[in-house]
Design a protein around this motif. Structure first.
Motif, mmCIF file in Angstrom:
data_model
loop_
_atom_site.group_PDB
_atom_site.id
_atom_site.type_symbol
_atom_site.label_atom_id
_atom_site.label_comp_id
_atom_site.label_asym_id
_atom_site.label_seq_id
_atom_site.Cartn_x
_atom_site.Cartn_y
_atom_site.Cartn_z
ATOM 1 N N THR A 167 -26.012 -8.723 -47.175
ATOM 2 C CA THR A 167 -25.634 -9.214 -45.853
ATOM 3 C C THR A 167 -24.121 -9.123 -45.648
ATOM 4 O O THR A 167 -23.639 -8.700 -44.583
ATOM 5 C CB THR A 167 -26.097 -10.670 -45.684
ATOM 6 O OG1 THR A 167 -27.485 -10.764 -46.027
ATOM 7 C CG2 THR A 167 -25.888 -11.148 -44.256
ATOM 8 N N LEU A 170 -23.061 -5.583 -44.871
ATOM 9 C CA LEU A 170 -23.321 -5.190 -43.487
ATOM 10 C C LEU A 170 -22.324 -5.850 -42.532
ATOM 11 O O LEU A 170 -21.865 -5.231 -41.564
ATOM 12 C CB LEU A 170 -24.760 -5.544 -43.106
ATOM 13 C CG LEU A 170 -25.847 -4.727 -43.817
ATOM 14 C CD1 LEU A 170 -27.231 -5.307 -43.543
ATOM 15 C CD2 LEU A 170 -25.794 -3.264 -43.365
ATOM 16 N N HIS A 175 -21.185 -5.327 -38.407
ATOM 17 C CA HIS A 175 -22.464 -5.729 -37.802
ATOM 18 C C HIS A 175 -22.535 -7.247 -37.623
ATOM 19 O O HIS A 175 -22.100 -8.015 -38.491
ATOM 20 C CB HIS A 175 -23.631 -5.268 -38.673
ATOM 21 C CG HIS A 175 -23.748 -3.782 -38.774
ATOM 22 N ND1 HIS A 175 -24.313 -3.015 -37.783
ATOM 23 C CD2 HIS A 175 -23.340 -2.913 -39.744
ATOM 24 C CE1 HIS A 175 -24.265 -1.736 -38.144
ATOM 25 N NE2 HIS A 175 -23.677 -1.650 -39.316
ATOM 26 N N ILE A 178 -28.084 -8.443 -37.136
ATOM 27 C CA ILE A 178 -28.741 -7.959 -38.355
ATOM 28 C C ILE A 178 -30.152 -8.539 -38.430
ATOM 29 O O ILE A 178 -30.354 -9.737 -38.255
ATOM 30 C CB ILE A 178 -27.948 -8.362 -39.610
ATOM 31 C CG1 ILE A 178 -26.483 -7.907 -39.488
ATOM 32 C CG2 ILE A 178 -28.588 -7.780 -40.865
ATOM 33 C CD1 ILE A 178 -25.594 -8.437 -40.611
ATOM 34 N N PRO A 237 -31.310 -5.004 -32.998
ATOM 35 C CA PRO A 237 -30.335 -5.146 -34.086
ATOM 36 C C PRO A 237 -29.596 -3.830 -34.302
ATOM 37 O O PRO A 237 -30.092 -2.752 -33.965
ATOM 38 C CB PRO A 237 -31.208 -5.493 -35.295
ATOM 39 C CG PRO A 237 -32.546 -4.901 -34.978
ATOM 40 C CD PRO A 237 -32.711 -5.012 -33.492
ATOM 41 N N ALA A 239 -28.360 -3.400 -37.471
ATOM 42 C CA ALA A 239 -28.515 -3.233 -38.911
ATOM 43 C C ALA A 239 -29.771 -3.955 -39.379
ATOM 44 O O ALA A 239 -30.226 -4.915 -38.755
ATOM 45 C CB ALA A 239 -27.295 -3.771 -39.662
#
Length: 332
Positions: A167, A170, A175, A178, A237, A239
């Motif tokens: 996480t 990303l 991002h 997500i 989203p 990602a």
């Protein structure tokens, strides 16, 4: 068998007929015999010649994995077999398929064969049913998931930290939208990975209530359908974190069908075979199944050799492998 017969108030022959599932036994009698067998922790020995005595072992282990069809389980299985073979020990293996009833059936089958030790991937709410077997000297080691209702050795990956690492990666690419694709919410590994995902969002100041949480996915087909749903609406989203390797495969297929594989970032938990050959290559949080299997085998053999130290949980680190899919920046 005599003890079971006495407790159930029937003859030894009746107990034998119930155990061997012979016909013409009333349901009430079957229930009394089975209840007595459970209370006494009785397991019929299908190979009486191999009945374990204090000075004799069967040179076998019982191994319960999530699914032999899953490459992660296969790698764990192989490393345990390698360690066991070096000691002349055979491994009986069975798939769990995340079915609590199947867990009990498989364990019972192992115990009927008088295995010297158990290495188990648990799924039922409690493994307390193994307490009496543990007290009788059968070592039990859990892998992949921590047990409940019993104090025993466990070898697990750092699931929450691995999910947080994915996480965080990303988030560092920019991002904020997500999606989390998770396994069954009641499975310990899945809940740990969800926890790591949400906690990392919280640390970054991203409202967790706005995150896409799609759970109870169990294979590539349900994951593929989840991708279809995520990208069918107007708010999408940028990602995806897929928290299990079979789910990752479904996510890859779904993104490629929509020609989004170079527009939507993807990080999977656990590596996928040939993931490095995709375009872009698949970024993953890699577990170490070989290490998990080796450590589990070492613990069960140490117990068999007399190690009576308190049980402990060993956490095996995970590793982020950047190959391209997780490094895609937001396109919207």
């Amino acid at each position: 068998m005599r003890d079971v017969a006495a407790l159930a108030g029937v003859g030894i022959k009746t107990v034998s007929r119930v155990i061997n599932r012979e016909p013409n036994v009333s349901s009430a009698t079957i229930e009394r015999v089975q209840s007595a067998a459970t209370r006494l922790n009785y397991h019929p020995d299908i190979q009486a010649g191999n009945l374990r005595r204090s000075d004799r072992r069967t040179q076998t282990l019982g191994l319960l994995v999530g699914s032999v069809a899953n490459p992660f389980s296969g790698a764990v299985h192989r490393s345990i077999e390698d360690a066991a073979a070096s000691r002349g020990v055979a491994v009986f293996a069975s798939s769990l398929d995340d079915d609590p009833a199947r867990e009990r059936v498989a364990v019972s089958a192992f115990l009927r064969r008088r295995v010297d030790g158990l290495i188990l991937t648990p799924v039922s709410k409690s493994q307390g049913y193994l307490l009496s077997e543990q007290e009788h000297g059968t070592p039990v080691v859990f892998i992949d998931r921590e047990p409940s209702g019993i104090d025993a050795d466990a070898i697990v990956s750092n699931n929450a930290e691995g999910a947080a690492l994915a996480t965080r990666h990303l988030l560092e690419q920019g991002h904020r939208r997500i999606a989390f694709l998770g396994d069954r919410h009641d499975i310990w590994t899945a809940s740990e990975r969800r926890r790591g995902f949400l906690e990392e969002l919280g640390r970054a100041g991203v409202p967790t209530g706005e995150a896409w949480l799609v759970e109870d996915l169990h294979d590539e087909h349900t994951a593929h359908a989840a991708i279809e749903g995520l990208f069918a609406g107007a708010r999408r989203p940028t990602a995806v974190f897929s928290a299990q390797n079979l789910i990752t495969i479904g996510a890859i297929r779904g993104l490629r069908e929509r020609e989004l594989q170079k527009k939507v970032a993807l990080v999977g938990f656990d590596d996928v075979e040939l993931g490095d050959l995709l375009d872009p290559g698949l970024s993953v949080i890699a577990q170490d199944p070989d290490r998990i299997g080796t450590l589990a085998a070492e613990r069960v053999f140490a117990r068999l050799d007399g190690d009576d130290r308190p049980p402990k949980t060993v956490v095996v680190p995970t590793t982020l492998i950047e190959r391209g899919s997780g490094e895609i920046r937001p396109h919207e």
